[in-house]
Design an enzyme around this catalytic site. Structure first.
Site, mmCIF file in Angstrom:
data_model
loop_
_atom_site.group_PDB
_atom_site.id
_atom_site.type_symbol
_atom_site.label_atom_id
_atom_site.label_comp_id
_atom_site.label_asym_id
_atom_site.label_seq_id
_atom_site.Cartn_x
_atom_site.Cartn_y
_atom_site.Cartn_z
ATOM 1 N N LEU A 100 0.294 31.573 19.929
ATOM 2 C CA LEU A 100 1.327 31.279 20.937
ATOM 3 C C LEU A 100 1.184 29.836 21.426
ATOM 4 O O LEU A 100 2.163 29.167 21.710
ATOM 5 C CB LEU A 100 1.198 32.233 22.125
ATOM 6 C CG LEU A 100 1.569 33.686 21.876
ATOM 7 C CD1 LEU A 100 1.151 34.552 23.053
ATOM 8 C CD2 LEU A 100 3.069 33.821 21.630
ATOM 9 N N GLY A 101 -0.052 29.388 21.556
ATOM 10 C CA GLY A 101 -0.255 28.021 22.035
ATOM 11 C C GLY A 101 -1.721 27.743 22.284
ATOM 12 O O GLY A 101 -2.565 28.639 22.194
ATOM 13 N N PHE B 218 -9.212 24.610 26.441
ATOM 14 C CA PHE B 218 -10.442 24.924 25.717
ATOM 15 C C PHE B 218 -10.240 25.924 24.589
ATOM 16 O O PHE B 218 -11.135 26.150 23.809
ATOM 17 C CB PHE B 218 -11.500 25.503 26.667
ATOM 18 C CG PHE B 218 -11.821 24.581 27.779
ATOM 19 C CD1 PHE B 218 -12.516 23.412 27.538
ATOM 20 C CD2 PHE B 218 -11.419 24.863 29.065
ATOM 21 C CE1 PHE B 218 -12.805 22.547 28.566
ATOM 22 C CE2 PHE B 218 -11.702 23.996 30.105
ATOM 23 C CZ PHE B 218 -12.404 22.830 29.859
ATOM 24 N N ASP C 68 -5.278 26.343 40.304
ATOM 25 C CA ASP C 68 -4.473 25.675 39.272
ATOM 26 C C ASP C 68 -3.071 26.267 39.249
ATOM 27 O O ASP C 68 -2.492 26.460 38.174
ATOM 28 C CB ASP C 68 -5.170 25.814 37.907
ATOM 29 C CG ASP C 68 -4.637 24.815 36.882
ATOM 30 O OD1 ASP C 68 -3.883 23.908 37.270
ATOM 31 O OD2 ASP C 68 -4.984 24.948 35.690
HETATM 32 O O1 ACK Z 1 5.122 28.701 26.728
HETATM 33 P P1 ACK Z 1 4.222 29.633 26.009
HETATM 34 O O2 ACK Z 1 4.751 30.461 24.913
HETATM 35 O O3 ACK Z 1 3.450 30.570 27.020
HETATM 36 O O4 ACK Z 1 2.946 28.824 25.500
HETATM 37 C C1 ACK Z 1 1.817 29.084 26.260
HETATM 38 C C2 ACK Z 1 0.632 29.362 25.361
HETATM 39 O O5 ACK Z 1 0.413 30.748 25.348
HETATM 40 C C3 ACK Z 1 -0.660 28.667 25.806
HETATM 41 O O6 ACK Z 1 -1.022 29.068 27.091
HETATM 42 C C4 ACK Z 1 1.422 31.394 26.090
HETATM 43 N N1 ACK Z 1 0.804 32.470 26.839
HETATM 44 C C5 ACK Z 1 -0.315 32.418 27.588
HETATM 45 N N2 ACK Z 1 -0.585 33.621 28.117
HETATM 46 C C6 ACK Z 1 0.394 34.461 27.690
HETATM 47 C C7 ACK Z 1 0.701 35.837 27.923
HETATM 48 N N3 ACK Z 1 -0.083 36.600 28.697
HETATM 49 N N4 ACK Z 1 1.793 36.336 27.346
HETATM 50 C C8 ACK Z 1 2.598 35.562 26.581
HETATM 51 N N5 ACK Z 1 2.368 34.266 26.330
HETATM 52 C C9 ACK Z 1 1.285 33.720 26.874
HETATM 53 C C10 ACK Z 1 2.064 30.370 26.987
#
Ligand code: ACK
Length: 371
Positions: free
Chosen positions: A31-32, A36, A167
């Site tokens: 997802l991203g 870290f 944060d």
């Molecule tokens: O904008 P995004 O898709 O939403 O990109 C970031 C990426 O992971 C790095 O933080 C996604 N992300 C983080 N936690 C979650 C979660 N619980 N459910 C869905 N996407 C998430 C975040």
């Protein structure tokens, strides 16, 4: 030992929670990437209370090179938080062995910051609304106020559990399938109860040392010795909340919204209250300050606070009274609320409960005006 140098057994809730079985997780897509580690979309089998079922989840992992970073503290904070509709819920954790993994509920519409920025241009395709969920096309003032209300509710709950987020920013708010906001990323958070326990333990340890030394030498060295001994044992400025004051090194702004000054950890300088910038103090009132900045991010559809200034200038000028420029397109109620969140005196800032009430009131007023 955790990041405050305390044996985890004494402070963590880890023993109350079972370690999740790693083989029950299948990572599907990245997802991203955060500071870290990485966040993956994954499938998890047999999550607690759902035996025999498979659920789509988000899994946070740490990069192999970040050996000193642990997800244990974050897991403990999220466990303490439990479940609230405006906070990302921890469903399981693998923190007894490497690599650490946090299994969280999946928020399918991603970050609020991305959504706000996408809404700036009419040509961008916004996610379709789900029947019964919040309308995201277009992002009406009422939808934006709904985001603010969700975040105030989530933060009111977090503060009531005696957690300081440290944060809070639009990049750390996710949207679920209904367009409901969920606060995430507790990597910098502190548990005030664990902190109090740590301080008591430190005080007791210091008293023990003083007592045993006094017995050993059978005479009093006087207060100068005691002070020196204290400083030698615990150092100065021990504890969390440190930000770099080293102005001699280079400066860079990461795409995560954190400023790096010198070689120290990145900090969300543009979301920090004057007392955090100056004295490294982090409290619920400094979270309220950040909440005011989030209201500003919502009103400006994802602008960066003080975008014309460097991080170093922000550190110098916010304690002198500089505030983000009030957005023209925002409704008056939020001008007023956000500026009060940025009161120099922490105790003069509104509480999250007060903010929630004010946002609810303006939402009702708009409904009345519209009808
Ligand atoms: O904008 P995004 O898709 O939403 O990109 C970031 C990426 O992971 C790095 O933080 C996604 N992300 C983080 N936690 C979650 C979660 N619980 N459910 C869905 N996407 C998430 C975040």
């Amino acid at each position: 030992h955790n990041r405050y140098g305390i044996n985890d057994d004494k402070t963590s809730l880890a023993s109350e929670f079972q370690e999740f079985e790693r083989s029950n997780i299948r990572l599907k897509s990245l997802l991203g990437e955060g500071n870290f580690g990485q966040v993956w979309k994954a499938e998890a089998d047999d999550l607690s209370g759902h035996f025999g079922a498979t659920r789509i989840v988000a899994v946070k992992t740490i990069r192999a090179c970040s050996a000193q970073v642990t997800l244990k503290d974050e897991a403990n904070i999220m466990r303490k938080l439990g479940s609230h509709q405006n906070v990302v819920t921890l469903l399981g954790a693998c923190v007894e062995s490497e690599p650490h993994m946090l299994i969280m509920e999946y928020a399918m519409r991603g970050r609020l910051l991305s959504l706000l920025r996408a809404a700036r241009s009419a040509t961008n395709i916004l996610p379709a609304s789900v029947p019964g969920g919040r309308s995201l096309t277009p992002l009406s003032p009422r939808t934006l106020a709904g985001f603010a209300l969700d975040i105030a509710c989530g933060m009111e709950y977090i503060a009531s559990r005696r957690i300081v987020h440290r944060d809070l920013a639009a990049r750390n708010v996710l949207l679920d399938h209904n367009g409901m906001c969920k606060i995430c990323d507790f990597g910098m958070s502190i548990d005030l109860d664990a902190e109090r326990m740590r301080k008591e333990q430190e005080k007791n340890a210091a008293n023990d040392i003083l007592r045993s030394n006094a017995q050993k030498f059978k005479f009093d060295f006087g207060s100068r010795y005691i002070l020196q001994h204290w400083q030698h044992t615990f150092g100065q400025g021990h504890g969390p909340g440190h930000c770099s004051k080293d102005h001699s090194h280079g400066e860079k702004k990461s795409h995560h919204g954190h400023d790096t000054i010198g070689k120290r950890h990145a900090l969300p300088i543009r979301w920090m209250a004057p007392e955090s910038l100056q004295y490294h103090m982090f409290t619920t009132e400094t979270d309220i300050w950040a909440f005011g900045i989030v209201l500003w991010e919502i009103a400006t559809l994802g602008s960066t606070p003080y975008s014309q200034l460097t991080g170093r200038e922000v550190i110098r000028r916010v304690p002198q009274g500089l505030r983000p420029e009030l957005p023209k397109e925002s409704r008056h109620e939020f001008y007023n609320l956000m500026s009060r969140c940025w009161h120099k005196e922490p105790h003069m800032r509104p509480s999250f409960a007060q903010s929630r009430l004010e946002i609810t009131r303006s939402l009702h007023k708009w409904v009345d005006d519209d009808s």
